[in-house]
Design an enzyme around this catalytic site. Structure first.
Site, PDB file in Angstrom:
ATOM      1  CG  ASP A  67      -7.101  -9.987   1.117  1.00  0.00           C
ATOM      2  OD1 ASP A  67      -7.043  -8.702   0.688  1.00  0.00           O
ATOM      3  OD2 ASP A  67      -5.877 -10.503   1.426  1.00  0.00           O
ATOM      4  CG  ASN A 134       2.757 -14.913   7.729  1.00  0.00           C
ATOM      5  OD1 ASN A 134       2.639 -14.626   6.479  1.00  0.00           O
ATOM      6  ND2 ASN A 134       1.618 -15.427   8.262  1.00  0.00           N
ATOM      7  CG  HIS A 136       0.212 -13.271   4.409  1.00  0.00           C
ATOM      8  ND1 HIS A 136      -0.417 -13.111   5.765  1.00  0.00           N
ATOM      9  CD2 HIS A 136       0.089 -12.176   4.120  1.00  0.00           C
ATOM     10  CE1 HIS A 136      -0.518 -11.615   6.072  1.00  0.00           C
ATOM     11  NE2 HIS A 136      -0.044 -11.242   4.738  1.00  0.00           N
ATOM     12  CD  GLU A 141      -2.242 -15.949   7.540  1.00  0.00           C
ATOM     13  OE1 GLU A 141      -1.103 -15.534   7.356  1.00  0.00           O
ATOM     14  OE2 GLU A 141      -2.560 -15.043   8.566  1.00  0.00           O
TER      15      GLU A 141
HETATM   16  C1  F6R Z   1      -3.664  -7.405   1.115  1.00  0.00           C
HETATM   17  C2  F6R Z   1      -3.096  -8.582   1.483  1.00  0.00           C
HETATM   18  C3  F6R Z   1      -1.729  -9.042   2.383  1.00  0.00           C
HETATM   19  C4  F6R Z   1      -0.796  -7.964   2.305  1.00  0.00           C
HETATM   20  C5  F6R Z   1       0.413  -8.229   3.250  1.00  0.00           C
HETATM   21  C6  F6R Z   1       1.143  -7.298   3.383  1.00  0.00           C
HETATM   22  O1  F6R Z   1      -4.604  -7.372   0.331  1.00  0.00           O
HETATM   23  O2  F6R Z   1      -3.561  -9.580   0.971  1.00  0.00           O
HETATM   24  O3  F6R Z   1      -1.112 -10.097   1.626  1.00  0.00           O
HETATM   25  O4  F6R Z   1      -0.357  -7.593   0.848  1.00  0.00           O
HETATM   26  O5  F6R Z   1      -0.185  -8.626   4.221  1.00  0.00           O
HETATM   27  O6  F6R Z   1       0.833  -6.000   3.952  1.00  0.00           O
HETATM   28  P1  F6R Z   1       1.689  -4.780   4.169  1.00  0.00           P
HETATM   29  O7  F6R Z   1       1.655  -4.186   2.643  1.00  0.00           O
HETATM   30  O8  F6R Z   1       0.735  -3.952   5.007  1.00  0.00           O
HETATM   31  O9  F6R Z   1       2.915  -4.905   4.939  1.00  0.00           O
END
Ligand code: F6R
Length: 239
Positions: A67, A134, A136, A141
């Site tokens: 992303d 959450n 994701h 989301e």
């Molecule tokens: C990152 C992504 C997100 C993260 C998720 C966890 O490219 O797509 O899904 O993997 O938000 O983020 P952290 O590791 O910062 O807790």
């Protein structure tokens, strides 16, 4: 799912990096899906150290990141392009690396081009994933369709506040992003999910033990035949 509960975040990073390294070395994989966020930083550090020690090379690997924020250029330090440059691309040589372009004039066209690039590369062999509080994966989301493709999405308040520390002020966090869809992610031949810390315990329980539901996008991984899950004891606390 192959679930591994490890002592701490360091053990999770070492185990995830070892799995990736072994598959790269044996040429079992040619394409690698990558994630940003706090979770994979130690994985990239471990892999970069192996490259520096000449134990490992990514020269034959093409990568695709999950992303990118809308409106952030690769030069913006808060962009995922810049994150990847700092933590991985600046330290290892890959055959090619791809991220969605958050500055694209036509995000729908960019999303389709990204999907086409994955197809042209033969699909993704191994996808590294973190998980949001959450539930994701990527920026899919809660409420995202389980067969969704790469597209423009609106970020939830929970995700924007979780990522606010990466920006000068919380108001600077973009409201939208381009993300691989859940359907796109599920097409990767193998999945590697990592999570650490108590803040992820609820999401991990919903993802691994809850029903497969759009309420927890990561629960879609239950539909996949080959998923490796590396989590620490804190993230596993509610299993
Ligand atoms: C990152 C992504 C997100 C993260 C998720 C966890 O490219 O797509 O899904 O993997 O938000 O983020 P952290 O590791 O910062 O807790």
């Amino acid at each position: 799912m192959n679930l591994h509960i490890l002592k701490d975040a360091g053990a999770v990073a070492r185990a995830a990096a070892s799995l990736i390294a072994q598959k790269v070395k044996s040429a079992e994989i040619r394409t690698l899906g990558l994630a940003t966020g706090r979770s994979p930083i130690a994985v990239y550090d471990d892999l970069s150290a192996r490259v520096a020690a000449k134990e490992l090379s990514f020269a034959g690997i093409t990568s695709f990141n999950l992303d990118e924020y809308i409106g952030l250029s690769a030069q913006n330090p808060a962009s995922f392009h810049a994150f990847m440059q700092r933590h991985f691309f600046g330290k290892v040589t890959l055959a090619a690396h791809h991220l969605p372009d958050g500055m694209a004039a036509d995000p729908a066209h960019e999303a389709q081009s990204f999907e086409n690039a994955i197809k042209q590369a033969g699909g993704i062999d191994l996808q590294l994933l973190g998980i949001g509080r959450n539930g994701h994966i990527g920026f899919n989301e809660p409420g995202s369709a389980l067969d969704s493709r790469t597209r423009l999405v609106t970020l939830s308040d929970s995700t924007r506040s979780a990522n606010a520390p990466d920006f000068p002020t919380p108001g600077d966090v973009p409201h939208s992003a381009l993300t691989m869809g859940i359907g796109t992610i599920l097409e990767a031949r193998e999945q590697l999910l990592i999570a650490t810390g108590t803040a992820k315990a609820c999401a991990i329980r919903a993802a691994l033990r809850g029903p497969v539901s759009a309420d927890c996008p990561a629960s879609a991984l239950q539909l996949h035949a080959l998923v490796h899950v590396f989590i620490d004891e804190d993230a596993a606390a509610l299993l």
